[in-house]
Write a protein that holds these residues in place. Structure first.
Motif, PDB file in Angstrom:
ATOM      1  N   ALA A 212      10.669   1.982  -7.451  1.00  0.00           N
ATOM      2  CA  ALA A 212      10.165   2.000  -6.072  1.00  0.00           C
ATOM      3  C   ALA A 212       9.406   3.280  -5.750  1.00  0.00           C
ATOM      4  CB  ALA A 212      11.321   1.825  -5.085  1.00  0.00           C
ATOM      5  N   ARG A 213       9.260   4.161  -6.724  1.00  0.00           N
ATOM      6  CA  ARG A 213       8.629   5.454  -6.443  1.00  0.00           C
ATOM      7  C   ARG A 213       7.186   5.315  -5.984  1.00  0.00           C
ATOM      8  NH1 ARG A 213      10.802   9.521 -11.273  1.00  0.00           N
ATOM      9  NH2 ARG A 213      12.993   9.568 -10.558  1.00  0.00           N
ATOM     10  N   SER A 214       6.437   4.421  -6.619  1.00  0.00           N
ATOM     11  CA  SER A 214       5.036   4.275  -6.223  1.00  0.00           C
ATOM     12  C   SER A 214       4.928   3.742  -4.804  1.00  0.00           C
ATOM     13  CB  SER A 214       4.311   3.332  -7.193  1.00  0.00           C
ATOM     14  OG  SER A 214       4.925   2.048  -7.211  1.00  0.00           O
ATOM     15  N   ALA A 215       5.813   2.814  -4.443  1.00  0.00           N
ATOM     16  CA  ALA A 215       5.799   2.278  -3.082  1.00  0.00           C
ATOM     17  C   ALA A 215       6.217   3.333  -2.074  1.00  0.00           C
ATOM     18  CB  ALA A 215       6.728   1.064  -2.988  1.00  0.00           C
ATOM     19  N   MET A 216       7.205   4.152  -2.424  1.00  0.00           N
ATOM     20  CA  MET A 216       7.667   5.203  -1.519  1.00  0.00           C
ATOM     21  C   MET A 216       6.593   6.271  -1.353  1.00  0.00           C
ATOM     22  SD  MET A 216      10.553   4.233  -0.444  1.00  0.00           S
ATOM     23  CE  MET A 216      11.038   5.748   0.389  1.00  0.00           C
ATOM     24  N   ALA A 217       5.870   6.580  -2.431  1.00  0.00           N
ATOM     25  CA  ALA A 217       4.794   7.565  -2.345  1.00  0.00           C
ATOM     26  C   ALA A 217       3.684   7.055  -1.439  1.00  0.00           C
ATOM     27  CB  ALA A 217       4.255   7.881  -3.733  1.00  0.00           C
ATOM     28  N   ARG A 218       3.361   5.782  -1.545  1.00  0.00           N
ATOM     29  CA  ARG A 218       2.323   5.188  -0.697  1.00  0.00           C
ATOM     30  C   ARG A 218       2.775   5.197   0.765  1.00  0.00           C
ATOM     31  NH1 ARG A 218      -1.941   1.649  -1.438  1.00  0.00           N
ATOM     32  NH2 ARG A 218      -2.408   0.281   0.313  1.00  0.00           N
ATOM     33  N   ARG A 219       4.053   4.910   0.986  1.00  0.00           N
ATOM     34  CA  ARG A 219       4.591   4.891   2.349  1.00  0.00           C
ATOM     35  C   ARG A 219       4.519   6.281   2.966  1.00  0.00           C
ATOM     36  NH1 ARG A 219      10.803   3.171   3.891  1.00  0.00           N
ATOM     37  NH2 ARG A 219      10.678   3.667   6.115  1.00  0.00           N
ATOM     38  N   THR A 220       4.858   7.300   2.185  1.00  0.00           N
ATOM     39  CA  THR A 220       4.784   8.672   2.675  1.00  0.00           C
ATOM     40  C   THR A 220       3.361   9.057   3.015  1.00  0.00           C
ATOM     41  OG1 THR A 220       6.703   9.280   1.337  1.00  0.00           O
ATOM     42  CG2 THR A 220       5.303  11.079   2.123  1.00  0.00           C
ATOM     43  N   LEU A 221       2.420   8.625   2.158  1.00  0.00           N
ATOM     44  CA  LEU A 221       1.014   8.936   2.395  1.00  0.00           C
ATOM     45  C   LEU A 221       0.532   8.274   3.684  1.00  0.00           C
ATOM     46  CD1 LEU A 221      -1.615  10.179   1.383  1.00  0.00           C
ATOM     47  CD2 LEU A 221      -2.037   8.080   0.087  1.00  0.00           C
ATOM     48  N   GLU A 222       0.933   7.037   3.923  1.00  0.00           N
ATOM     49  CA  GLU A 222       0.508   6.337   5.129  1.00  0.00           C
ATOM     50  C   GLU A 222       1.077   6.994   6.396  1.00  0.00           C
ATOM     51  OE1 GLU A 222       1.816   2.399   4.428  1.00  0.00           O
ATOM     52  OE2 GLU A 222       0.060   1.845   3.216  1.00  0.00           O
ATOM     53  N   ILE A 223       2.297   7.509   6.295  1.00  0.00           N
ATOM     54  CA  ILE A 223       2.925   8.161   7.437  1.00  0.00           C
ATOM     55  C   ILE A 223       2.250   9.480   7.753  1.00  0.00           C
ATOM     56  CG2 ILE A 223       5.039   9.252   8.247  1.00  0.00           C
ATOM     57  CD1 ILE A 223       6.604   7.128   6.725  1.00  0.00           C
ATOM     58  N   ARG A 224       1.836  10.193   6.710  1.00  0.00           N
ATOM     59  CA  ARG A 224       1.272  11.511   6.916  1.00  0.00           C
ATOM     60  C   ARG A 224      -0.229  11.490   7.201  1.00  0.00           C
ATOM     61  NH1 ARG A 224       4.255  15.096   2.158  1.00  0.00           N
ATOM     62  NH2 ARG A 224       6.392  14.924   3.005  1.00  0.00           N
ATOM     63  N   THR A 225      -0.886  10.389   6.913  1.00  0.00           N
ATOM     64  CA  THR A 225      -2.337  10.333   7.106  1.00  0.00           C
ATOM     65  C   THR A 225      -2.763  10.610   8.545  1.00  0.00           C
ATOM     66  OG1 THR A 225      -2.609   8.819   5.250  1.00  0.00           O
ATOM     67  CG2 THR A 225      -4.366   8.872   6.887  1.00  0.00           C
TER      68      THR A 225
END
Length: 230
Positions: A212-225
């Motif tokens: 799930a790391r790739s999905a969690m990394a994408r989620r973090t990026l979307e939150i911080r954008t």
């Protein structure tokens, strides 16, 4: 699927032993990139769960047996390299302390139960992640499919090894059908167990699930954008 001593001839056992030793050596190096202080305890828990799950055996044919393997579960939770190590440690303990699987066949069992199931599961999971939305909630489904396909794949590889170096008075074609049939059924059971366990961990701590790391990394990026945009 634990292969007993004397089921394969010496050259085949030696060859699989060399492959197993090489795979474990590579996995030891690769595991350093997968584990950290947060995820290292997960490896111990995964190995313990797999050890318990493999204690349930089903007779198949010609002295062989079938059971849950745990490759897909290990891959999803701790990654392919650490997964190989987890399953290999379980197999070593079983062979040395519990006479489950032969000592001379230990390399064969590591190749079949650790290397093949982990490798197939990881390829399936990664392949599905390339075509499916990157969501942590889909990881249990991907892991379940990996489990479903990896178990009969290991059975097929075993049949191939037996065709090359089997010493028991059994034709390889006689073993193929029951091995694939039983391990397809076992694969369905393993898919259910893997999906439920991975789903539980994803629901509680998705940050600890390797797949799930790739999905969690994408989620973090979307939150911080949005914060970066301001």
């Amino acid at each position: 699927m634990h292969v007993p001593d004397g089921f394969l001839d010496a050259p085949t056992s030696v060859a699989t032993g060399v492959v197993a030793a090489a795979a474990v050596g590579v996995a030891l190096r690769g595991a350093r990139r997968e584990l950290d202080d947060r995820t290292a305890p997960m490896a111990g828990l995964v190995a313990t769960f797999i050890f318990a799950a493999q204690m349930i055996n089903f007779p198949v044919a010609g002295g062989t047996s079938g059971h849950l393997m745990g490759g897909a579960l290990a891959v999803a939770l701790v990654g392919p390299w650490t997964g190989v190590l987890c399953v290999s440690v379980v197999l070593i303990v079983q062979a040395l302390l519990m006479a489950d699987g032969g000592i001379t066949a230990l390399g064969t069992n590591v190749v079949l139960i650790a290397v093949v199931t982990v490798g197939v599961s990881w390829l399936v999971i990664r392949g599905l992640q390339l075509v499916m939305p990157k969501r942590a909630g889909l990881v249990p489904v991907q892991a379940a499919v990996g489990a479903l396909l990896s178990v009969p794949a290991a059975a097929a590889v075993f049949t191939g090894l037996f065709a090359v170096g089997g010493v028991a008075p059994i034709d390889a074609s006689t073993i193929l059908a029951p091995m694939l049939g039983w391990h397809t059924v076992i694969g369905i059971g393993e898919a259910v167990v893997t999906g439920l366990v991975v789903g539980s961990v994803v629901a509680a701590r998705p940050d600890l699930v390797h797949a799930a790391r790739s999905a969690m990394a994408r989620r973090t990026l979307e939150i911080r954008t949005p914060e970066v945009a301001r």
